[in-house]
Every structure is written in C-alpha cells, then in structure tokens.
Design a protein around this motif. Structure first.
Motif, PDB file in Angstrom:
ATOM      1  N   ALA A 125       0.838  -1.211   0.000  1.00  0.00           N
ATOM      2  CA  ALA A 125       0.000   0.000   0.000  1.00  0.00           C
ATOM      3  C   ALA A 125       0.872   1.260   0.000  1.00  0.00           C
ATOM      4  O   ALA A 125       0.578   2.222  -0.724  1.00  0.00           O
ATOM      5  N   ILE A 126       1.955   1.265   0.776  1.00  0.00           N
ATOM      6  CA  ILE A 126       2.863   2.417   0.792  1.00  0.00           C
ATOM      7  C   ILE A 126       3.480   2.620  -0.584  1.00  0.00           C
ATOM      8  O   ILE A 126       3.560   3.750  -1.083  1.00  0.00           O
ATOM      9  N   ASP A 127       3.904   1.533  -1.230  1.00  0.00           N
ATOM     10  CA  ASP A 127       4.489   1.635  -2.572  1.00  0.00           C
ATOM     11  C   ASP A 127       3.477   2.180  -3.577  1.00  0.00           C
ATOM     12  O   ASP A 127       3.826   2.979  -4.445  1.00  0.00           O
ATOM     13  N   ILE A 128       2.228   1.776  -3.465  1.00  0.00           N
ATOM     14  CA  ILE A 128       1.182   2.296  -4.365  1.00  0.00           C
ATOM     15  C   ILE A 128       0.970   3.782  -4.121  1.00  0.00           C
ATOM     16  O   ILE A 128       0.826   4.568  -5.076  1.00  0.00           O
ATOM     17  N   PHE A 129       0.962   4.220  -2.861  1.00  0.00           N
ATOM     18  CA  PHE A 129       0.835   5.650  -2.564  1.00  0.00           C
ATOM     19  C   PHE A 129       2.021   6.435  -3.120  1.00  0.00           C
ATOM     20  O   PHE A 129       1.864   7.552  -3.602  1.00  0.00           O
ATOM     21  N   ILE A 130       3.218   5.856  -3.045  1.00  0.00           N
ATOM     22  CA  ILE A 130       4.407   6.517  -3.593  1.00  0.00           C
ATOM     23  C   ILE A 130       4.250   6.714  -5.091  1.00  0.00           C
ATOM     24  O   ILE A 130       4.474   7.813  -5.620  1.00  0.00           O
ATOM     25  N   ILE A 131       3.858   5.656  -5.788  1.00  0.00           N
ATOM     26  CA  ILE A 131       3.675   5.754  -7.244  1.00  0.00           C
ATOM     27  C   ILE A 131       2.625   6.797  -7.569  1.00  0.00           C
ATOM     28  O   ILE A 131       2.807   7.636  -8.453  1.00  0.00           O
ATOM     29  N   TRP A 132       1.522   6.783  -6.852  1.00  0.00           N
ATOM     30  CA  TRP A 132       0.459   7.761  -7.103  1.00  0.00           C
ATOM     31  C   TRP A 132       0.945   9.182  -6.852  1.00  0.00           C
ATOM     32  O   TRP A 132       0.706  10.087  -7.655  1.00  0.00           O
ATOM     33  N   ALA A 133       1.655   9.384  -5.734  1.00  0.00           N
ATOM     34  CA  ALA A 133       2.116  10.738  -5.396  1.00  0.00           C
ATOM     35  C   ALA A 133       3.131  11.241  -6.418  1.00  0.00           C
ATOM     36  O   ALA A 133       3.118  12.426  -6.768  1.00  0.00           O
ATOM     37  N   LEU A 134       4.000  10.372  -6.909  1.00  0.00           N
ATOM     38  CA  LEU A 134       4.999  10.812  -7.885  1.00  0.00           C
ATOM     39  C   LEU A 134       4.359  11.067  -9.245  1.00  0.00           C
ATOM     40  O   LEU A 134       4.800  11.946  -9.982  1.00  0.00           O
ATOM     41  N   CYS A 135       3.344  10.303  -9.583  1.00  0.00           N
ATOM     42  CA  CYS A 135       2.677  10.509 -10.876  1.00  0.00           C
ATOM     43  C   CYS A 135       1.697  11.669 -10.823  1.00  0.00           C
ATOM     44  O   CYS A 135       1.453  12.318 -11.837  1.00  0.00           O
ATOM     45  N   ALA A 136       1.141  11.967  -9.643  1.00  0.00           N
ATOM     46  CA  ALA A 136       0.200  13.079  -9.491  1.00  0.00           C
ATOM     47  C   ALA A 136       0.966  14.392  -9.415  1.00  0.00           C
ATOM     48  O   ALA A 136       0.448  15.430  -9.791  1.00  0.00           O
ATOM     49  N   GLY A 137       2.169  14.373  -8.916  1.00  0.00           N
ATOM     50  CA  GLY A 137       3.142  15.439  -8.838  1.00  0.00           C
ATOM     51  C   GLY A 137       2.693  16.879  -8.985  1.00  0.00           C
ATOM     52  O   GLY A 137       1.554  17.220  -8.779  1.00  0.00           O
ATOM     53  N   PRO A 138       3.611  17.757  -9.373  1.00  0.00           N
ATOM     54  CA  PRO A 138       3.367  19.187  -9.383  1.00  0.00           C
ATOM     55  C   PRO A 138       2.408  19.633 -10.483  1.00  0.00           C
ATOM     56  O   PRO A 138       1.795  20.678 -10.363  1.00  0.00           O
ATOM     57  N   ASP A 139       2.262  18.871 -11.543  1.00  0.00           N
ATOM     58  CA  ASP A 139       1.361  19.267 -12.620  1.00  0.00           C
ATOM     59  C   ASP A 139      -0.104  19.172 -12.211  1.00  0.00           C
ATOM     60  O   ASP A 139      -0.962  19.726 -12.857  1.00  0.00           O
ATOM     61  N   ARG A 140      -0.394  18.493 -11.135  1.00  0.00           N
ATOM     62  CA  ARG A 140      -1.765  18.336 -10.655  1.00  0.00           C
ATOM     63  C   ARG A 140      -2.356  19.695 -10.253  1.00  0.00           C
ATOM     64  O   ARG A 140      -3.521  19.944 -10.408  1.00  0.00           O
ATOM     65  N   ALA A 141      -1.530  20.589  -9.726  1.00  0.00           N
ATOM     66  CA  ALA A 141      -2.002  21.910  -9.291  1.00  0.00           C
ATOM     67  C   ALA A 141      -2.456  22.749 -10.482  1.00  0.00           C
ATOM     68  O   ALA A 141      -3.257  23.662 -10.318  1.00  0.00           O
ATOM     69  N   LYS A 142      -1.976  22.451 -11.679  1.00  0.00           N
ATOM     70  CA  LYS A 142      -2.348  23.228 -12.853  1.00  0.00           C
ATOM     71  C   LYS A 142      -3.740  22.873 -13.365  1.00  0.00           C
ATOM     72  O   LYS A 142      -4.341  23.622 -14.096  1.00  0.00           O
TER      73      LYS A 142
END
Length: 143
Positions: A125-142
């Motif tokens: 579950a932690i690894d899945i959250f890591i992948i999601w957080a890195l893929c959601a990254g800074p471009d998500r704010a745009k």
C-alpha cells in the motif's frame, strides 16, 4: 495585491523556475520512500538473521530462501532510501527512479506475502501511494 479566488501558484525558486521537490506530493512520496525503504532494510536484516518473526507457508506459489529474500530486501531498501533522499532535490530522474523502485518494492513485497502477510500488504500500500504521489506530482495543481 491580494490573490482573489485563483489557485495558488506552483512554488518557484529565486530564478523563477519551478521546484517540484517543494510540492506536497513529491515531499510526501520522498518521506514515504524513506520510511518504506527503512522498513525494507529492517525486514532484510531480520530475514538474514533468520529471525523467528517470519513463517514459511507451505505450498505457496513463490517459495524462496529466506536469507536470499533478506538480501534482496536489504539492498532494495537501501536504494529506495537513497532515491527518496534524491527526491528532495526535485530532479526529474529521481521521480522516474522513484516510480520504478516503488514498483519493484511492491513486487518484492507481493512475493514476500507467505513470510509476513500483514506487513507485506502495508508496504505494498505504501508503494502504491508513492507511485500515485509521484505521478500526481506538481502538474496536478495546474488542472
């Protein structure tokens, strides 16, 4: 001048460039990688020491030597911790390496299920959250 209703701007450095390491999701992923990597290191050390914490389930599809898995988890954990630290630099390569290493960590913990099921599920579950957080990254704010 006050900001009225618009989304907050992405963090910028003194040179006007974006710094992905200063976004919340990248920092979240970095902290989770350091934590998950440290847990994998402890998991590996315990397996190498042939700790009594681990049990081998019979007739499981993945049957590996506990000491071999210990070395895999130890080395993978060290690399994941180093990649988590590199994420704080904001380098794109660190994000890409982080996704790959989190995927490898999830696969390693999936194969580790017969030895310590509950902890393996937590680390997956932690690894899945890591992948999601890195893929959601800074471009998500745009968006």
């Amino acid at each position: 001048m006050a900001n009225t209703g618009s989304a907050p701007a992405a963090p910028r450095g003194t040179d006007g460039s974006h710094h992905p390491a200063r976004t919340g999701w990248t920092a979240f992923a970095a902290v989770l990688m350091i934590f998950g990597g440290a847990m994998a290191i402890f998991q590996g050390i315990a397996a190498i020491a042939k700790d009594d914490v681990f049990v081998a389930t019979r007739n499981y599809v993945f049957q590996f030597n506990l000491t071999g898995w210990g070395w895999i988890h130890l080395i993978l954990g060290i690399v994941i911790v180093l990649a988590g630290c590199a994420l704080f630099t904001g380098a794109f390569w660190a994000r890409a390496v982080g996704v790959v290493l989190a995927g490898l960590g999830a696969l390693a913990n999936f194969a580790w299920l017969p030895h310590y099921p509950l902890w393996s599920i937590v680390l997956i579950a932690i690894d899945i959250f890591i992948i999601w957080a890195l893929c959601a990254g800074p471009d998500r704010a745009k968006a």
